[in-house]
Design an enzyme around this catalytic site. Structure first.
Site, PDB file in Angstrom:
ATOM      1  N   CYS A  86      89.926  70.877  55.594  1.00  7.21           N
ATOM      2  CA  CYS A  86      88.724  70.577  56.428  1.00  7.21           C
ATOM      3  C   CYS A  86      87.762  69.914  55.693  1.00  7.21           C
ATOM      4  O   CYS A  86      86.797  70.183  54.779  1.00  7.21           O
ATOM      5  CB  CYS A  86      88.175  72.150  56.729  1.00  7.21           C
ATOM      6  SG  CYS A  86      86.633  72.131  57.607  1.00  7.21           S
ATOM      7  N   CYS A  99      84.065  71.058  56.271  1.00  7.69           N
ATOM      8  CA  CYS A  99      83.704  72.301  55.433  1.00  7.69           C
ATOM      9  C   CYS A  99      83.541  71.927  53.842  1.00  7.69           C
ATOM     10  O   CYS A  99      82.494  72.141  53.215  1.00  7.69           O
ATOM     11  CB  CYS A  99      84.795  73.376  55.424  1.00  7.69           C
ATOM     12  SG  CYS A  99      85.607  73.559  57.055  1.00  7.69           S
ATOM     13  N   ASP A 100      84.500  70.726  53.466  1.00 12.82           N
ATOM     14  CA  ASP A 100      84.663  70.669  51.928  1.00 12.82           C
ATOM     15  C   ASP A 100      84.295  69.224  51.430  1.00 12.82           C
ATOM     16  O   ASP A 100      83.940  69.112  50.495  1.00 12.82           O
ATOM     17  CB  ASP A 100      85.884  71.032  51.646  1.00 12.82           C
ATOM     18  CG  ASP A 100      86.466  72.527  51.720  1.00 12.82           C
ATOM     19  OD1 ASP A 100      85.314  73.241  51.654  1.00 12.82           O
ATOM     20  OD2 ASP A 100      87.559  72.817  52.075  1.00 12.82           O
TER      21      ASP A 100
END
Ligand code: NDP
Length: 320
Positions: A137, A140-141
């Site tokens: 992701c 997200c990261d």
């Protein structure tokens, strides 16, 4: 005993639905899951810093966020059962739900929030570097300091891969897009963007075969899918964007699913094709797949369930 509302799944969608249902004084039972489709709490349980969930100006750890949502659901009276649902029968009413620990419940209404699982390649080294260079992701990261000004690789050739590659150029010096064939599946507009982006280098006929490093990822071995030649790509990040699998195996013969297996919902609602059953979160969303959109649809499902149950005049309330 017939439950008013059973929620299956415990990511942001499931807990948000439980919070709203609790506040509406519906007696709510939540099957949090145990191991099928991931640990209770959903995909955020395997994420580190979440920087884009509103309300946390300094960011929040994924597991911490889920723990807070779980506490909030408990505060509003949800009964949480840490067990996998293994069978459902939506042909009878009240609906029948059975869990792995042999709990059998009947429900007047059901909200399905079983999520989706990002596909992984299961490369040698993948477990070691998961969250230490390997992720599924980018949103997200991507902002993790590990990737700042680094070279990173994205695997896949669909819209997700192209979107992730473009997104990651904000942080990385260079993004290597590893495509196993010689074509992208992504939409033409998105293709044009990657073709024209100076920070993105496309490697056709390329698949990663192993991950290497010390405490963090340092390089990936790739194989040319045409010639079989193996080479090393020094990268600090490897992002999988090879698709998601919606966790809908349980519902295959019971609910209308789309061609990729996601539950079909009707119009702008979370209603499925069976009255009394709603679906929220990634199990019905192949486009946005964010914690905040999952929570939003969890809220919608609870409100729709509450209205529907009120119309049936069949629910009991409880004081919280
Ligand atoms: P897709 O199924 O469209 O693409 C998956 C990609 O991963 C393909 O290029 C596929 O290669 C590749 N792949 C699959 N398995 C492997 C493997 N083992 N090794 C290497 N490569 C692999 O998935 P997406 O998640 O990209 O998209 C899913 C759906 O969601 C699509 O309909 C897409 O349009 C949509 N979507 C829409 C977005 C938007 O509108 N903003 C954003 C993201 C997704 P191959 O082509 O060779 O099979």
């Amino acid at each position: 005993m017939v439950e008013n509302l059973v929620i299956i799944g415990s990511g942001p969608a499931g807990y948000t639905a439980a919070i709203y249902a609790g506040r509406a004084q519906l007696k709510t039972l939540v099957f949090e899951g145990f191991c099928v489709g991931g640990i209770p709490g959903g995909q955020l349980m395997t994420t580190t810093e979440v920087e884009n969930y509103p309300g946390f100006s300094e960011g929040v750890q994924g597991p911490k966020l889920m723990q807070q949502m779980r506490q909030q659901a408990l505060r509003w009276g949800a009964m949480l059962i840490t067990d996998d649902v293994i069978a459902v029968d939506f042909t009878q009413y009240p609906f029948a739900i059975a869990s792995a620990d042999l709990l059998e419940v009947k429900a007047r209404a059901v909200i399905i929030c079983t999520g989706a699982t990002a596909k992984r390649l299961h490369l040698p080294g993948e477990e070691k570097f998961w969250n230490n260079g390997i992720s599924a992701c980018a949103i997200c990261d991507g902002a993790n300091p590990l990737f700042e000004n680094a070279e990173i690789a994205v695997v896949g050739g669909g819209d997700s891969a192209v979107e992730e590659a473009l997104y990651l150029t904000k942080y990385a010096r260079k993004v290597h897009l590893l495509v196993r064939s010689v074509r992208l599946r992504a939409s033409k507009t998105m293709q044009e963007r990657v073709f024209n982006h100076t920070q993105i280098h496309i490697h056709w006929h390329s698949s990663p075969i192993s991950a290497h490093g010390d405490k963090v990822l340092r390089r990936v071995q790739i194989r040319n899918t045409q010639t079989g030649a193996v080479s090393n790509l020094p990268v600090g990040g490897l992002f999988y964007a090879i698709g998601h699998t919606p966790n809908t195996q349980l519902f295959q013969d019971q609910l209308e699913l789309d061609e990729a297996g996601y539950i079909k919902t009707q119009g702008k609602s979370t209603a499925t094709n069976i009255p009394g059953i709603w679906a929220a979160g990634d199990v019905q969303d192949r486009v946005y797949r964010q914690a905040i959109t999952a929570a939003g649809t969890g809220c919608m499902a609870a409100l729709e369930a509450e209205r529907w149950l009120s119309e049936q005049r069949s629910f009991v309330t409880f004081a919280v």
